[in-house]
Each structure stands twice: as structure tokens, then as C-alpha cells.
Design an enzyme around this catalytic site. Structure first.
Site, mmCIF file in Angstrom:
data_model
loop_
_atom_site.group_PDB
_atom_site.id
_atom_site.type_symbol
_atom_site.label_atom_id
_atom_site.label_comp_id
_atom_site.label_asym_id
_atom_site.label_seq_id
_atom_site.Cartn_x
_atom_site.Cartn_y
_atom_site.Cartn_z
ATOM 1 N N ARG A 98 62.914 -27.382 -87.118
ATOM 2 C CA ARG A 98 64.267 -27.160 -86.599
ATOM 3 C C ARG A 98 64.903 -28.514 -86.266
ATOM 4 O O ARG A 98 64.413 -29.226 -85.391
ATOM 5 C CB ARG A 98 64.231 -26.308 -85.322
ATOM 6 C CG ARG A 98 63.632 -24.910 -85.519
ATOM 7 C CD ARG A 98 64.642 -23.911 -86.080
ATOM 8 N NE ARG A 98 64.001 -22.704 -86.580
ATOM 9 C CZ ARG A 98 63.806 -21.593 -85.869
ATOM 10 N NH1 ARG A 98 64.194 -21.545 -84.603
ATOM 11 N NH2 ARG A 98 63.240 -20.528 -86.413
ATOM 12 N N GLU B 92 67.167 -29.549 -84.424
ATOM 13 C CA GLU B 92 68.031 -29.405 -83.244
ATOM 14 C C GLU B 92 67.845 -30.626 -82.362
ATOM 15 O O GLU B 92 66.717 -30.948 -81.996
ATOM 16 C CB GLU B 92 67.626 -28.161 -82.438
ATOM 17 C CG GLU B 92 67.994 -26.851 -83.091
ATOM 18 C CD GLU B 92 67.540 -25.667 -82.229
ATOM 19 O OE1 GLU B 92 67.936 -25.622 -81.048
ATOM 20 O OE2 GLU B 92 66.783 -24.821 -82.732
ATOM 21 N N ARG C 106 61.452 -26.993 -73.672
ATOM 22 C CA ARG C 106 60.884 -25.928 -74.526
ATOM 23 C C ARG C 106 61.240 -26.055 -76.011
ATOM 24 O O ARG C 106 60.939 -25.165 -76.790
ATOM 25 C CB ARG C 106 61.320 -24.562 -73.995
ATOM 26 C CG ARG C 106 62.813 -24.310 -74.034
ATOM 27 C CD ARG C 106 63.112 -22.914 -73.542
ATOM 28 N NE ARG C 106 64.489 -22.524 -73.803
ATOM 29 C CZ ARG C 106 64.919 -21.286 -73.754
ATOM 30 N NH1 ARG C 106 64.080 -20.311 -73.469
ATOM 31 N NH2 ARG C 106 66.178 -20.988 -73.985
ATOM 32 N N HIS C 107 61.905 -27.153 -76.401
ATOM 33 C CA HIS C 107 62.283 -27.317 -77.808
ATOM 34 C C HIS C 107 61.460 -28.403 -78.498
ATOM 35 O O HIS C 107 61.268 -29.485 -77.954
ATOM 36 C CB HIS C 107 63.770 -27.674 -77.931
ATOM 37 C CG HIS C 107 64.668 -26.501 -77.717
ATOM 38 N ND1 HIS C 107 65.241 -26.226 -76.505
ATOM 39 C CD2 HIS C 107 65.084 -25.516 -78.567
ATOM 40 C CE1 HIS C 107 65.981 -25.112 -76.610
ATOM 41 N NE2 HIS C 107 65.886 -24.675 -77.841
ATOM 42 N N SER D 134 61.873 -13.786 -81.436
ATOM 43 C CA SER D 134 63.178 -13.252 -81.798
ATOM 44 C C SER D 134 62.953 -12.424 -83.056
ATOM 45 O O SER D 134 62.278 -12.885 -83.974
ATOM 46 C CB SER D 134 64.113 -14.431 -82.083
ATOM 47 O OG SER D 134 65.428 -13.971 -82.014
ATOM 48 N N ARG E 215 54.965 -22.192 -77.258
ATOM 49 C CA ARG E 215 55.629 -21.542 -76.107
ATOM 50 C C ARG E 215 54.734 -20.473 -75.486
ATOM 51 O O ARG E 215 54.670 -20.345 -74.265
ATOM 52 C CB ARG E 215 56.957 -20.899 -76.541
ATOM 53 C CG ARG E 215 58.100 -21.877 -76.518
ATOM 54 C CD ARG E 215 59.430 -21.145 -76.624
ATOM 55 N NE ARG E 215 60.485 -22.055 -77.023
ATOM 56 C CZ ARG E 215 61.730 -21.696 -77.253
ATOM 57 N NH1 ARG E 215 62.092 -20.428 -77.120
ATOM 58 N NH2 ARG E 215 62.632 -22.583 -77.609
ATOM 59 N N GLU F 246 62.176 -16.885 -73.690
ATOM 60 C CA GLU F 246 62.036 -16.181 -74.971
ATOM 61 C C GLU F 246 60.881 -16.762 -75.780
ATOM 62 O O GLU F 246 60.751 -17.973 -75.905
ATOM 63 C CB GLU F 246 63.357 -16.339 -75.754
ATOM 64 C CG GLU F 246 63.333 -15.734 -77.140
ATOM 65 C CD GLU F 246 63.897 -16.694 -78.187
ATOM 66 O OE1 GLU F 246 63.249 -16.834 -79.240
ATOM 67 O OE2 GLU F 246 64.962 -17.294 -77.938
#
Length: 531
Positions: free
Chosen positions: A303, A305, A311-312, A457, A505, A454
């Protein structure tokens, strides 16, 4: 000044210099003589010591192990040193965790993985003065082989994991020597954060740990974290295989962004560009269309991002599930939640040692879950948040603070750390999400949460090519780039749903840790590409 005066001054200077030079030479000669005398004395002492050292064959530094010989020697693991082995003579291989000389004795703490044991050398008929001195001077983290007698102890050794026994060492050989200066001290790295501050002792910050990850991974806490994480993967695989799932492998270099959107890494691919997969989504679905019915995969997910949060990560391990269902996507939710419950039970029952080890450094409440798993609808969650004073729209996505608050509200009301949130607003989900047949503003999609964060998903996927095309156009996705994906559904596709779980996670939240980098062996984030 006359010519004679100048000449005289020059001669005087020359004489002074030669006197200086002579003195310097004399000093150097004296120094060399002293050094030679000292070396001769040391050599004589060493020779005398060697002659006196009756134990010289019982210790030393082994030649580098290049597989020269096969030794018929069984090594006992530190974790297996229990009172049942008392009075047995055994060989152990371990690292030197700490060493402390005291008079004619030397105390060592030996460590292997997350287990430690005390070892003792004392001058006597089995160990000479030189042998004890040799052991006391060994550097921390060196790997040694010791032959020792296992002895029961009257008082528990609180500082070691093996509290009821110690080793009385008879032979000690170095297999691999560590450099004396370590980039971080292991005892500092396992010290609970608050404790270090109070006592003025050092703790190790996250960047120092990650820069020296090989040393940091040796700590009892890190060993426990990654052994438990291995357990998550094993339980995930075993549970799904028992449910009739097939493990698949999917490509990570793909021609179009899996999730649409910009958070994708571009790589050069011969004369064109390709992308690193943000999810195995499309391939899992293709396998369902190819009649595999139930599939899962474990593999890296990328990812792009630029998120520097707790948490990323830009690369993490995805535990992905996809499954055909008969009539309702809740069949899939039930299957996934049961898989998670089996993982939680397995961790609770099989990994207590690891959980306790991590808790010593990072205390947390035991993880709670219900059977069957609690399922709330998105509307109910919004109502709970509004009742707690949060202002938000009915179709607004949950922010991270609201997710955490909801986790606390659910824990207070239902006493569970794990629950499902079902029926998300369609606007906040990807193009391939099936709309809710009873309310087009909502969708057949769900997230799963652990301790208010979370971890999964998922959704029922659109399995009709026409509807999928419409949804892609609604999201402004270039249809040419997802042609192969849409075409998969043109030849009959079973209704199906699935989801993706982040392994790091799950590990972080199960153990109640506060940063995903603690549960990623070699984490990748926007600021870290090494080691």
C-alpha cells in the site's frame, strides 16, 4: 647581525636539535626495553599458568565450525532444563546473556530464544583459576557450548525462566564470539518503559531497535511476539483447511491497481509499467469463478499510503479469504468469525508462555471474545456513537478516534474485544461491493474489529458483469484496465464474499501492543526501507 653570528646561532640550534633527537631515541629505546620486558614477563607468566593450568583442555575458543566433523553429542535445549534432569551431565548451546565474576566463582546467565538458565563455574577440581577467569571475560551474546551437571536449587532463581535448576559447568567452549560493544543492551530492550524512567535506567527507543533489528529480535519479548505470530498463521491455515478451503498463490506484479485509487506502487516492467498488488482480491474471485469454492492465501500486500501512524505499513502480510455461498453472505461472515475464534482459542491455549513473556514488558488485559461473535449493524454503531455525544452523519465513514470509542462502548456493553460491523454505507466501499437489496444507500459489506481497531475489511462481491461495469463506471475506473476481471464473471459466477486480514495488526491487537512495527519483523513504512 654578522655572518659569524648567524652561523653560530645555526650551529647552536643544530646541537640542541641533535641533543633532543638523542634524548628521544634514548626514551624510545627505554620504552621498547620496558615493553619487551613486560612481554617476556607476561609470556613467562602465561607459560607458568599453562603449566599450572590443569583444566586447559576444558575451555577455549573452538576453530570456526566449517562442518569439519560430525560429533555424536546431543545438545539439550535451555527450555528443557527442569528438575527431572537433576544430577544429569548434559551439553547445552546458548548465548551468554550476562556474566558476573565473584571471587573464585563466575555466574553466567545462558539464554536460548526466550529461555534463560543460571550457570556457575567455581575454582575446584573441575575448573582452574584460569578457566573461571576465561569464562568471566567472555563477551555478552557470544555463543558457547557448555558441559555441565544439572543441579536443583533450594531458592528459586527469579531472574531466569528456568527457576528450579542451575548448571554446574565442567567444560566451556566458544562457538562464535560476539564483539564486545553491542549496539543495544538486551536488558534495556526488555525493560518496561515506565520502570526505566522511574529508576533512571535506560530503555531503547523504536528506531534504535529497528536499526539493530537482529539484536532486538533476540530479546525474550521479540521471540515471544514472533512465535505467537507464527501460531496465528498456522491456526489460520489449519482451521481453513479443516473447513475445506484450498490455499492459493496469487501474483504480486499486476497490470492495474487492485483496489483502484492512487495508493499503489508503480514498478518498471520491461518496456511498460506494472503495479505491486494492493490485495489478492481479483485473483481470489477468479478462483471462485473457476469453481474452487473456498480459497485463502497468505502473502505480502503493498500500500503506497504516506501514513506514518501506529497501525499503517507500506508492506504487510495479508491473510485473505474468499468463499462461494449458497443464499446469504452471512454464511461467509460466520465462517470468517469462527476462523478468528479458533485462532483466539488456539493462542490462548497453546501460547500462554509467549503471552506472559510479552505481558511482563507490555502489560495488557487478556483478549476477550464471544461465541457466537457479536454482529452489529452500521446504523446501530452510529446510534451508539451519537448517544455518546459524537456528531456524525448516518452514511459517514468511521474515523479512527470513532472506531476506538466504539470499541470501548462495545466492550462496556457486551464485554468483548472482537465484533463485526455489518451493512456499511455503499459510498465508502470499493466498486466491487454488492449493494444492499433493501436499501441502495447501504451495502453487503462488513469490517471486523479487535480492541477497537479494524483488522478485516470484507463484503459480498458483485458477481454480475453488467452490474460490475456500472459500479466501475460510477467510480470512474478505466474499464479497459479491469477488462480481464470483469470478463471473469461473464461465464457464470457463484455468489461469493470474502475479506482480507492484516497479520501484523491481529498480532499487535491480540497482545495489546501499541505499534504495528513491534509485530512486523522487518517493517516497511514511508520512512523505512532497511534493514
Amino acid at each position: 647581525m654578522t655572518k659569524e653570528n648567524v652561523q653560530g646561532a645555526a650551529e647552536e640550534e643544530q646541537q640542541a636539535q641533535s641533543k633532543k633527537g638523542l634524548k628521544k631515541q634514548q626514551k624510545e629505546a627505554e620504552k621498547a626495553a620496558k615493553k619487551a620486558e613486560k612481554q617476556a614477563k607476561l609470556a613467562a607468566e602465561q607459560q607458568e599458568a599453562d603449566e599450572d593450568d590443569f583444566a586447559k583442555d576444558r575451555y577455549g575458543i573452538c576453530p570456526m565450525v566449517q562442518s569439519q566433523q560430525k560429533l555424536d553429542r546431543a545438545l539439550v535445549r535451555v527450555q528443557d532444563l527442569t528438575p527431572e534432569k537433576a544430577e544429569q551431565q548434559i551439553w547445552v548451546r546458548a548465548r551468554i546473556h550476562t556474566s558476573r565474576a565473584k571471587g573464585k566463582q563466575c555466574f553466567l546467565v545462558l539464554r536460548h530464544q526466550q529461555f534463560t538458565v543460571q550457570a556457575l563455574l567455581a575454582v575446584g577440581e573441575r575448573a582452574s583459576k584460569q578457566m573461571v577467569k576465561f569464562a568471566a571475560n567472555l563477551t555478552k551474546e557470544s555463543i558457547i557450548d557448555v558441559e555441565a551437571v544439572v543441579k536443583k536449587v533450594e531458592q528459586k532463581i527469579e531472574s531466569c525462566s528456568q527457576q528450579d535448576v542451575e548448571l554446574h559447568v565442567e567444560r566451556i567452549f566458544v562457538i562464535s564470539q560476539s564483539e564486545a560493544r553491542l549496539p543495544l543492551q538486551l536488558e534495556d530492550a526488555v525493560r518496561p518503559e515506565g520502570e526505566g524512567d522511574e529508576e533512571g535506567r535506560a530503555t531503547v527507543n523504536q528506531d534504535t531497535r529497528l536499526d539493530n533489528r537482529v539484536i532486538d529480535l533476540r530479546t525474550t519479548t521479540s521471540q515471544a511476539i514472533f512465535r505467537l505470530q507464527s501460531g496465528v498463521c498456522q491456526l489460520f491455515r489449519d482451521t481453513l483447511i479443516n473447513k475445506g478451503f484450498v490455499e492459493i498463490q496469487t501474483p504480486k506484479i499486476i497490470s492495474a491497481a487492485s483496489e483502484g485509487g492512487a495508493n499503489v506502487f508503480t514498478v518498471s516492467y520491461f518496456k511498460t509499467s506494472a503495479y505491486l498488488a494492493q490485495s489478492p482480491q481479483l485473483y481470489k474471485q477468479m478462483c471462485i469463478c473457476a469453481d474452487f469454492d473456498k480459497v485463502f492465501c497468505v502473502g505480502p500486500v503493498f500500500r503506497a499510503e504516506d501514513s506514518n501512524t501506529h497501525r499503517h505499513l507500506t508492506e504487510f502480510v495479508g491473510l485473505d479469504i474468499e468463499m462461494a455461498f449458497n443464499y446469504h453472505y452471512h454464511e461467509v461472515i460466520d465462517s470468517i468469525t469462527d476462523t478468528m475464534v479458533q485462532i483466539f482459542k488456539g493462542l490462548r491455549d497453546r501460547f500462554q508462555t509467549e503471552i506472559q513473556t510479552v505481558n511482563k514488558q507490555y502489560p495488557s488485559e487478556p483478549f476477550k471474545f464471544l461465541e457466537p461473535t457479536l454482529r452489529l449493524e452500521y446504523k446501530e454503531a452510529v446510534a451508539m456513537l451519537k448517544a455518546a455525544g459524537v456528531e456524525m452523519g448516518d452514511e459517514e465513514d468511521l474515523s479512527t478516534p470513532n472506531e476506538k470509542l466504539l470499541g470501548r462502548l462495545v466492550k462496556e456493553k457486551y464485554d468483548t474485544d472482537f465484533y463485526v460491523l455489518d451493512k456499511y454505507p455503499l459510498a465508502v466501499r470499493p466498486f466491487y461491493t454488492m449493494p444492499d437489496p433493501n436499501n441502495p444507500k447501504y451495502s453487503n459489506s462488513y469490517d471486523m474489529f479487535m480492541r477497537g481497531e479494524e483488522i478485516l475489511s470484507g463484503a459480498q462481491r458483485v458477481h454480475d458483469a453488467q452490474l460490475l461495469t456500472e459500479r466501475a463506471m460510477h467510480h470512474n475506473i478505466d474499464l479497459e484496465k479491469i477488462k480481464a476481471y470483469i470478463d471473469s464473471f461473464r461465464y457464470g459466477a457463484p455468489p461469493h464474499a470474502g475479506g482480507g486480514i492484516g497479520l501484523e495488526r491481529v498480532t499487535m491487537l491480540y497482545l495489546g501492543l501499541h505499534n504495528v512495527r513491534q509485530t512486523s519483523m522487518f517493517p516497511r513504512d514511508p520512512k523505512r526501507l532497511t534493514p
